[in-house]
Design an enzyme around this catalytic site. Structure first.
Site, mmCIF file in Angstrom:
data_model
loop_
_atom_site.group_PDB
_atom_site.id
_atom_site.type_symbol
_atom_site.label_atom_id
_atom_site.label_comp_id
_atom_site.label_asym_id
_atom_site.label_seq_id
_atom_site.Cartn_x
_atom_site.Cartn_y
_atom_site.Cartn_z
ATOM 1 N N ARG A 232 0.833 -1.218 0.000
ATOM 2 C CA ARG A 232 0.000 0.000 0.000
ATOM 3 C C ARG A 232 0.864 1.263 0.000
ATOM 4 O O ARG A 232 0.428 2.297 -0.472
ATOM 5 C CB ARG A 232 -0.880 0.005 1.254
ATOM 6 C CG ARG A 232 -1.970 -1.043 1.215
ATOM 7 C CD ARG A 232 -3.057 -0.686 2.233
ATOM 8 N NE ARG A 232 -3.974 -1.811 2.349
ATOM 9 C CZ ARG A 232 -3.940 -2.710 3.336
ATOM 10 N NH1 ARG A 232 -3.041 -2.595 4.293
ATOM 11 N NH2 ARG A 232 -4.799 -3.697 3.366
ATOM 12 N N LYS B 124 3.285 -18.560 7.342
ATOM 13 C CA LYS B 124 2.550 -19.026 8.513
ATOM 14 C C LYS B 124 1.974 -17.833 9.264
ATOM 15 O O LYS B 124 2.525 -16.741 9.132
ATOM 16 C CB LYS B 124 3.461 -19.841 9.413
ATOM 17 C CG LYS B 124 4.453 -18.982 10.216
ATOM 18 C CD LYS B 124 4.987 -19.715 11.388
ATOM 19 C CE LYS B 124 5.963 -18.867 12.166
ATOM 20 N NZ LYS B 124 5.406 -18.051 13.207
ATOM 21 N N ASP C 131 7.170 -22.964 6.184
ATOM 22 C CA ASP C 131 7.582 -22.963 7.581
ATOM 23 C C ASP C 131 9.091 -22.840 7.495
ATOM 24 O O ASP C 131 9.780 -23.812 7.190
ATOM 25 C CB ASP C 131 7.178 -24.271 8.266
ATOM 26 C CG ASP C 131 7.572 -24.284 9.745
ATOM 27 O OD1 ASP C 131 8.506 -23.535 10.106
ATOM 28 O OD2 ASP C 131 6.965 -25.024 10.519
ATOM 29 N N HIS C 132 9.588 -21.634 7.733
ATOM 30 C CA HIS C 132 10.991 -21.391 7.368
ATOM 31 C C HIS C 132 11.960 -22.282 8.150
ATOM 32 O O HIS C 132 13.105 -22.453 7.752
ATOM 33 C CB HIS C 132 11.351 -19.907 7.511
ATOM 34 C CG HIS C 132 11.502 -19.443 8.924
ATOM 35 N ND1 HIS C 132 10.462 -18.923 9.632
ATOM 36 C CD2 HIS C 132 12.567 -19.443 9.749
ATOM 37 C CE1 HIS C 132 10.882 -18.615 10.839
ATOM 38 N NE2 HIS C 132 12.156 -18.914 10.937
ATOM 39 N N LYS D 292 15.980 -24.469 7.156
ATOM 40 C CA LYS D 292 17.262 -24.324 7.843
ATOM 41 C C LYS D 292 18.136 -25.551 7.590
ATOM 42 O O LYS D 292 17.670 -26.683 7.675
ATOM 43 C CB LYS D 292 17.041 -24.152 9.351
ATOM 44 C CG LYS D 292 16.476 -22.786 9.723
ATOM 45 C CD LYS D 292 16.299 -22.681 11.217
ATOM 46 C CE LYS D 292 15.717 -21.339 11.587
ATOM 47 N NZ LYS D 292 16.667 -20.236 11.448
ATOM 48 N N ASP E 225 1.809 -19.447 17.263
ATOM 49 C CA ASP E 225 2.972 -18.799 16.644
ATOM 50 C C ASP E 225 4.115 -19.794 16.426
ATOM 51 O O ASP E 225 4.779 -19.759 15.387
ATOM 52 C CB ASP E 225 3.442 -17.644 17.536
ATOM 53 C CG ASP E 225 4.542 -16.825 16.884
ATOM 54 O OD1 ASP E 225 4.428 -16.538 15.683
ATOM 55 O OD2 ASP E 225 5.528 -16.484 17.578
ATOM 56 N N HIS F 127 6.481 -24.704 13.925
ATOM 57 C CA HIS F 127 7.897 -25.073 14.090
ATOM 58 C C HIS F 127 8.082 -26.282 15.020
ATOM 59 O O HIS F 127 8.780 -27.236 14.692
ATOM 60 C CB HIS F 127 8.700 -23.913 14.686
ATOM 61 C CG HIS F 127 8.669 -22.663 13.883
ATOM 62 N ND1 HIS F 127 8.460 -22.648 12.536
ATOM 63 C CD2 HIS F 127 8.827 -21.367 14.242
ATOM 64 C CE1 HIS F 127 8.495 -21.401 12.101
ATOM 65 N NE2 HIS F 127 8.711 -20.607 13.118
ATOM 66 N N LYS G 249 8.717 -16.761 24.583
ATOM 67 C CA LYS G 249 9.358 -15.465 24.328
ATOM 68 C C LYS G 249 9.960 -14.941 25.625
ATOM 69 O O LYS G 249 9.535 -15.328 26.706
ATOM 70 C CB LYS G 249 8.319 -14.482 23.807
ATOM 71 C CG LYS G 249 7.879 -14.823 22.398
ATOM 72 C CD LYS G 249 7.321 -13.610 21.688
ATOM 73 C CE LYS G 249 7.106 -13.891 20.222
ATOM 74 N NZ LYS G 249 8.361 -13.976 19.449
#
Lengths: 498, 282
Positions: free
Chosen positions: A58, A161, A190-191, A195, A248, A253, A349
């Site tokens: 945007r 995700k 799903d990064h 890896k 999350d 993961h 976290k």
């Protein structure tokens, strides 16, 4: 007739000519990951010669302004040194379109730009759409793109995700995408799967004869999987308040790492074979009871020596929020290999250290003759796969302390990934974008995997609606709530010492 | 104290000294890297090793054959530390053994006890090998892979290719000149299928690179192809039946990059071997 000159050249497959279309091009993901990944692919000449990138967002800006900010992003975030010639060759095929995703006129302009690129850059009508946008925008973008899908060339969609918010919404999202795109055109990213160390887990298990015979309930006492972050929510309150740690990290993961750890050897490394084995693991997992799940939310504390706010004090967060920023669970995979072997998983976290590890703790030696003198020094053998940081593998073994007597200490044999291979460790996004351009879905999650993951999460979240946790229950900078320690202590175990 | 024991003592002492900087050491070796480097090649060989930096953690053993009437051996050993991720150090070991007189003909007994167990052994032979010499024989015996650069052989090619080909069943061999031609081979492969009926290859470049290119084309396309060559230090231009072959612009790979690529290859390369055999035929 096959080209005999290609034999032995070791040339990787080159993707077809194509245009990568990034929705959400002014966002953080594009700056930190996507464009630096495209630059690194260009740097290594892994992109097709006829290639283009269309950034869509945007934010009102020109292609030139967009490129200025991408140049800065590449300098700051790419793993490779900045080379003007590489950047300029990439930049020559970049266009930026400022539009609202739901705006028909804007979407038509995107179509015009893509057709112009087909003519001038020879991209052949092939499109890779990358949805780096908030989840609510997925269906809108998919509809707009799908309605304008052209007959010429292939079209693939990469979706970030979280894929859905629960099982119902994931199914709904799949259905809305499937109106326009087939499953083999849909790449759920799903990064973590991109890896190197996660892929190395498969190499470790299936390329080494010594591990697989030990990889079962007979010899493994339990498995611990940790995805710990020191960061808070980094201004993403709107998303995180809805998601929490379970959606999350846990839903994607953590469960993917568990599936890769527990799966049977695939018959080959094709997308279907690998994903078939993963989904069997996910299906074999049963829902943990309430006593086997611990939720947490961080309060104030210290991280890296600095005082940080509690979750409820983060901008945009409800001061009475009951969103979990930590989750731990004891899970079981009910199959022949793993029956009765607990998988303790945790993610959170604002924990003490950034760390993603998979620890396989083996059973104690049945009758160690040194038990009386080993004391605390002797711990069970543990094979730890360090996904990040310090990527590598370590094995804890008991060894004699030099000198008189027979003292035993636990020592680590370390294989540091960067110690043996100093180059060529690509960022996860490089690998995944390249795979999507090549149409290889091995490292992307399939519809049935996502559904199994959501079934488990929905069942766990359903149980939460009946209680009201006392949050916050752990200090930022700690290793999570004490209840998580009790989860293991009840079984006579403890989380790995850090 | 014997030479081997002396080298091991020096390495152990160096490793202890490294620990004084408080960074934990990490000795992740991936190979033993032997370098046969006559004095005129030693400087270049060391510069290539410097360029490799920490890319291939290894024990590198320079073997320097020197003249002289009496057999004598001198050795130095150093440990190099490279910072990894800022909080660990990666250790590589470099041993230099100077072989005087007759000792230079029998390096095998010195090298064997210094090899790192269970890891591959690469032998980079600088200059033109003495094909009938005992030194080459003994090193090939312990090495898994022999790495040469046939551009260092001057006018010895194509005859030397026939000598090299005789060793193929004994040791996996690779040639940095061959690696250097890779971008050209990729560009030539891109001309398929038109290239299948080619008759003439013109190269502006070194003799070795040119012979390997034409040998490769002859063996892969299974046809007679003539070669015309204009001498140059590196391959600057290639033509197929008079048509210029375009090469994507890229900075030339350094000697260290080329060797690094060779040190990642472990098995025999049948395409290379066929190219060498074809190049050996005049």
């Amino acid at each position: 007739m096959a080209n005999p000159l290609e034999v032995g050249l070791g040339v990787r497959r080159t993707p077809d000519p194509c245009a990568v279309v990034v929705f959400g091009a002014s966002g953080d993901l594009t700056k930190r990951k996507l464009f630096p990944a495209l630059y690194s692919l260009a740097y290594r000449r892994l992109l097709p010669e006829r290639f283009a990138v269309v950034g869509i967002a945007r934010t009102e800006e020109s292609t030139r302004q967009f490129l200025t900010s991408m140049r800065k992003a590449v300098k700051e975030f790419a793993r490779d040194p900045f080379r003007s010639d590489v950047f300029e060759s990439l930049a020559a095929g970049v266009r930026y379109v400022a539009t609202d995703f739901a705006d028909d006129e804007g979407e038509d302009r995107i179509g015009d730009v893509l057709r112009e690129l087909d003519r001038t850059r020879g991209t052949g009508g092939n499109r890779l759409y990358y949805l780096a946008v908030p989840p609510p925008a997925f269906p809108i973008v998919i509809r707009e793109v799908g309605e304008r899908r052209e007959r010429e060339g292939w079209a693939r969609v990469i979706v970030e995700k979280p894929f859905g918010h629960d099982l119902a919404s994931a199914r709904e999202l799949t259905a809305s995408i499937r109106r326009w795109f087939a499953e083999d055109e849909l790449f759920r990213i799903d990064h973590y799967l991109g890896k190197e160390t996660v892929q190395n887990l498969m190499a470790l298990r299936f390329a080494n004869g010594i591990f697989e015979p030990l990889w079962n309930r007979q010899l493994i006492d339990h498995v611990q999987i940790t995805v710990a972050e020191t960061m808070g929510i980094e201004g993403r309150a709107g998303y995180y308040e809805q998601a929490g740690a379970i959606r999350d990290i846990f839903q994607n993961h953590l469960l993917q790492l568990l599936a890769l750890t527990a799966m049977e050897p695939p018959i080959d490394f094709t997308a279907e074979a690998v994903r078939n084995e993963k989904v069997k693991v996910l299906r074999a997992m049963h829902t943990p009871g309430p006593k086997s799940v611990v939720r947490g939310q961080y309060g104030r504390g210290f991280v890296d020596g600095e005082e940080v706010a509690s979750y409820r004090e983060e901008p945009g967060v409800d001061p009475r929020s009951l969103t979990e920023t930590y989750i731990a669970a004891k899970l079981y995979v009910d199959n022949w290999r793993w029956a009765d072997t607990p998988f303790y998983v945790r993610a959170g976290k604002r924990l003490a250290r950034r760390e993603t590890t998979i620890a396989i703790q083996f059973k104690q030696a049945p009758h160690p003759p040194f038990e009386a003198i080993a004391g605390d020094g002797l711990r069970p053998n543990t094979l730890v796969v360090h996904v990040q940081p310090d990527e590598g593998v370590s094995l804890a073994i008991g060894a004699k302390v030099p000198g008189a007597g027979m003292s035993i200490r636990t020592v680590h044999m370390d294989f540091l990934y960067g110690g043996a291979f100093r180059e060529g460790v690509p960022e996860a996004y490089e690998r995944l974008i390249l795979d999507a351009m090549l149409g290889d879905q091995t490292l992307f999650t399939r519809e049935d995997e996502v559904e199994e993951q959501w079934k488990l999460v929905d069942a766990m979240v359903g149980a939460w609606s009946r209680d009201r946790p006392s949050f916050p229950n752990y200090a930022a900078g700690s290793w999570g709530p004490s209840l998580a320690d009790e989860l293991l202590h009840r079984d006579g175990r403890s989380w790995r010492r850090h | 104290m014997g030479v081997v024991a002396e080298i091991e003592r020096k390495l152990a002492a160096q490793r202890c000294r490294q620990k004084e900087d408080d960074l934990p050491d990490l000795r992740t070796s991936t190979m033993t890297h032997l370098v046969w480097a006559p004095p005129e090649w030693l400087g270049r060989a060391k510069r290539v090793l410097d360029g490799l930096a920490e890319r291939h953690p290894a024990r590198t053993i320079f073997l320097v054959p020197l003249g002289g009437r009496s057999a004598r051996i001198e050795a130095d050993a150093t440990v190099r530390a490279f910072a990894v991720d800022g909080n660990r150090e990666l250790i590589s070991e470099v041993v230099e053994i100077r072989l005087h007189g007759k000792a230079s003909r029998h390096p095998g007994s010195l090298v064997a006890p210094l090899l790192i167990s269970d890891l591959p052994v690469f032998c980079r032979w600088r200059g033109r090998p003495e094909w009938r010499g005992t030194a080459l024989e003994e090193l090939v015996e312990v090495a898994d892979r022999l790495v040469v650069d046939s551009t260092e052989w001057g006018s010895g090619v194509p005859g030397a290719y026939a000598e090299l080909a005789r060793r193929f069943d004994q040791v996996a061999a690779s040639d940095i000149a061959w690696r250097r031609t890779l971008p050209w081979r990729v560009a030539l492969a891109d001309r398929w299928p038109g290239i299948r009926t080619m008759r003439r290859l013109s190269v502006e470049g070194p003799l070795a690179d040119s012979l390997l290119l034409v040998g490769w084309l002859r063996s892969r396309l299974r046809r007679e192809i003539s070669l015309s060559r204009r001498a140059s230090d590196r391959v600057d231009a290639v033509r197929v039946d008079g048509d210029v072959v375009e090469l994507p612009a890229a900075p030339p790979a350094s000697g260290s990059d080329l060797l690094s690529a060779e040190l990642d290859s472990y098995s025999r390369d049948p395409v290379y071997e066929a190219a060498v055999r074809a190049a050996a035929k005049r």
